[in-house]
Design a protein around this motif. Structure first.
Motif, PDB file in Angstrom:
ATOM      1  N   LEU A 106       5.772   0.993  13.081  1.00  0.00           N
ATOM      2  CA  LEU A 106       6.273   1.357  11.766  1.00  0.00           C
ATOM      3  C   LEU A 106       7.748   1.752  11.780  1.00  0.00           C
ATOM      4  CD1 LEU A 106       3.195   3.395  10.458  1.00  0.00           C
ATOM      5  CD2 LEU A 106       3.855   1.049   9.866  1.00  0.00           C
ATOM      6  N   ASP A 146      -4.299   1.465   6.001  1.00  0.00           N
ATOM      7  CA  ASP A 146      -3.220   0.499   6.074  1.00  0.00           C
ATOM      8  C   ASP A 146      -1.996   1.089   5.358  1.00  0.00           C
ATOM      9  OD1 ASP A 146      -5.154  -1.554   7.136  1.00  0.00           O
ATOM     10  OD2 ASP A 146      -5.996  -1.281   5.128  1.00  0.00           O
ATOM     11  N   PHE A 196       1.351  -3.653   5.680  1.00  0.00           N
ATOM     12  CA  PHE A 196       0.960  -3.482   7.074  1.00  0.00           C
ATOM     13  C   PHE A 196      -0.547  -3.266   7.156  1.00  0.00           C
ATOM     14  CE2 PHE A 196       5.436  -2.117   7.320  1.00  0.00           C
ATOM     15  CZ  PHE A 196       5.847  -2.763   8.483  1.00  0.00           C
ATOM     16  N   ASN A 230      -3.697  -2.110   9.459  1.00  0.00           N
ATOM     17  CA  ASN A 230      -3.999  -1.274  10.618  1.00  0.00           C
ATOM     18  C   ASN A 230      -4.970  -2.018  11.532  1.00  0.00           C
ATOM     19  OD1 ASN A 230      -4.853   0.707  12.442  1.00  0.00           O
ATOM     20  ND2 ASN A 230      -4.806   2.337  10.902  1.00  0.00           N
ATOM     21  N   TYR A 255       0.163  -1.162  13.502  1.00  0.00           N
ATOM     22  CA  TYR A 255       0.364  -1.742  12.177  1.00  0.00           C
ATOM     23  C   TYR A 255       1.020  -3.127  12.278  1.00  0.00           C
ATOM     24  CZ  TYR A 255      -1.180   2.556  10.024  1.00  0.00           C
ATOM     25  OH  TYR A 255      -1.951   3.607   9.609  1.00  0.00           O
TER      26      TYR A 255
END
Length: 596
Positions: free
Chosen positions: A183, A204, A236, A238, A243
């Protein structure tokens, strides 16, 4: 007067990985001993009492100013959450150019600056929005910070501060680990929201970004489908704690014409899956992404069968909430329509009719410079009623917060306002359009240019309060609910800071101390709900609560990201009014698990 609060707690568990805690609050008057009536419903708590002296101070330079970064005056955000687990809502403020601050709630509207002790270090580059989530599933709230990266003199990347738990003094400490989770985005981020879009149990994230290019004509709207790695939004997914960018496969627009300022998540069509609303500044369409329940989204505003009608033109912050207690969530997007005629006449407002028609032919949706309140009619149909509801013109507006501030059972509205430089002023537009000025911007500005920027008109105005009069009609109660203070206010959030059952408000201001507004409500019943969710979503993000009662069906969703660059805590407050009778409460967890 003196008061007593009676709480009745009920813990419900029915063989599933989820619990919810309900706190019933009944406010009773025992003895009238002294007259402490306030002039307004909300009172401004002095920083000497609260300990919160945070100020988002802006300093323009020839290298960075409104002429070479169009969102220089947009301000920053604020998040509230219980970061040390003591049952009190704490506050995190972002600063565009200076250091962020974390304040721990000590009770009685007293806060302690623990930024340094908490090892939270974010004092370089340009910071925008903030939100929180339990990213590593340890039951502790982590903090996600959005940054502007690689623009002019700005360098930076988004930050993820993972909560390491409390030290011996009960103060949480954090460690920056954005790269560990994938991230550490470098681009032009405005705000993020964590939620479970595919209902696989984990959180997410949607990252909303913004273009830094000047507002020009980009031709056809098809350019929104071209990927821009810096300004395009990102979804994104998960994947086992890491991510992954799935934007293209999910149908998310990522073009350079997106100027994302407003981000809201809600189950718009009540199918159990979260949908997304993105407010885009300037000519680009807003985006209403309807979850298709297969990992993809359909954007309905740009579609041929558009059902939303017209939207805001210069979309700012937004909020989604059920305003009329019909069980359907409604959408509010803010713009900058002034109330007074003089300001309106000196501002650059709508396009000339031939230009507007050309935009429609090029694939852009109908847009007007006015707040837009989309009343949810069901089946993904909406009626736009901002003017009818009395909330269409609220000056230069940023953050919107629907919540029941007087505990009467209907959600009221708070709007943050103001800007240090009115960039749609016609004199400014004529000035910046000059070829010589454009050449100077490209080659580098001088101190003389900064002197001209200082001549920009300023819009330092009050924030607005609207009382919901039973559904879709709102009454401007700014004079009776709020202190009469002008400000440049941006990010804002509500929270029950003193756990007395009514909602207080915190506002992040430009070049002015943050506002901590205490709600002095005397009377009104309420229910407060907290969540103990599954192992991969411990705070129950995305959980929907429906309260059935004699005043209607009130719906709320546990989605922290709200308003403008900001995030609320993971509790839900329902005002009940004085005479409402509750029939039942339904909890709808993500993955369609129900409790009644």
């Amino acid at each position: 007067m003196s008061w007593i609060y009676l709480y009745y707690c009920l813990l419900v568990k029915k063989g599933m990985k989820g619990q919810f805690k309900i706190i019933f609050g009944l406010l009773l008057t025992l003895i009238s001993c002294t007259n402490t009536e306030q002039d307004t419903l909300f009172v401004l708590r002095d920083s000497q009492h609260t300990g919160i002296d945070f100020k988002n101070q802006l300093e323009q330079t020839p290298e960075l100013n409104i002429l070479n970064y169009l969102y220089f005056y947009n301000g920053a955000g604020v998040a509230t959450g219980d970061f040390n687990g003591d049952g009190l809502a704490d506050l995190y403020f972002t600063s565009n150019q200076q250091a962020d601050k974390l304040y721990l709630n000590q009770g009685n509207f007293e806060f302690k600056d623990v930024t340094s002790i908490s090892k939270l270090s974010n004092n370089t580059g340009w910071t925008t929005g903030v939100t929180h989530a339990d990213v590593n599933n340890d039951g502790l709230l982590d903090i996600y910070i959005c940054k502007v990266g690689d623009h002019e003199t700005i360098r930076g990347q988004n930050l993820l501060f993972i909560n390491q738990g409390n030290n011996e003094e009960g103060i949480p400490t954090f460690k920056e680990e954005a790269s560990t989770y994938g991230l550490d985005f470098i681009g032009y981020s405005t705000q993020a929201a964590f939620f479970d879009y595919d209902l696989d149990g984990d959180l997410d994230m949607y990252l909303m970004n913004h273009s830094v290019n000047p507002n020009r004509s980009y031709g056809k709207g098809t350019k929104r489908k071209r990927v821009d790695s810096m300004s395009g939004d990102i979804l994104f997914k998960n994947e086992n704690g890491h991510y992954i960018d799935v934007s293209k496969d999910a149908g998310i627009f990522q073009g350079t014409i997106g100027y994302g300022l407003g981000l809201a998540v809600s189950d718009i069509n009540n199918d159990g899956y979260p949908d997304i609303y993105i407010g885009n500044d300037f000519f680009e369409n807003d985006y209403l992404y309807i979850n298709q329940k297969d990992g993809t989204f359909k954007e309905t505003i740009s579609a041929d069968d558009m059902k939303l009608g017209h939207t805001t033109h210069f979309s700012m912050g937004n909020d989604i909430a059920d305003i009329n207690n019909d069980g359907l969530t409604d959408i509010l997007s803010l713009d900058m329509l002034p109330e007074d005629l003089e300001t309106y006449k000196t501002s650059g407002v709508e396009y000339p009719y031939p230009v507007y028609q050309q935009y429609l032919k090029n694939g852009f949706a109908p847009q007007y410079m006015s707040n837009a309140l989309h009343l949810n009619l069901g089946d993904e149909n909406f009626g736009e009623i901002a003017s009818l509801s009395g909330i269409d013109a609220t000056e230069w507006s940023w953050g919107a917060l629907f919540a029941d501030y007087d505990n009467d059972g209907f959600k009221d509205l708070f709007i943050s306002n103001g800007i240090q430089g009115v960039t749609n002023d016609m004199d400014y537009i004529n000035y910046i359009s000059n070829e010589e000025i454009q050449k100077n911007i490209a080659q580098g500005l001088s101190d003389k240019d900064l002197e001209l920027i200082d001549r920009l008109p300023k819009k330092k105005v009050q924030n607005y309060f609207y009382k919901n009069n039973g559904g879709t009609a709102f009454e401007n109660v700014t004079k009776t609910w709020a202190p009469q203070i002008d400000s440049y206010s941006n990010g804002c959030v509500y929270a029950d800071l003193d756990n007395d059952g009514d909602l207080d408000i915190v506002v992040n201001n430009v070049n002015q101390e943050a506002f901590v507004l205490e709600n002095t409500l005397k009377g009104g019943n309420y229910i407060k709900i907290r969540f103990d969710g599954s192992t991969q979503n411990k705070f129950g993000v995305g959980t929907k609560v429906i309260v059935f009662g004699t005043s209607g069906t009130s719906v709320q969703e546990n989605i922290p990201t709200r308003s403008f660059m900001s995030a609320k805590d993971n509790t839900l407050n329902f005002g009940l009014g004085k005479d409402s009778i509750i029939d039942s409460i339904q909890i709808i967890w993500p993955q369609d698990k129900f409790q009644t």
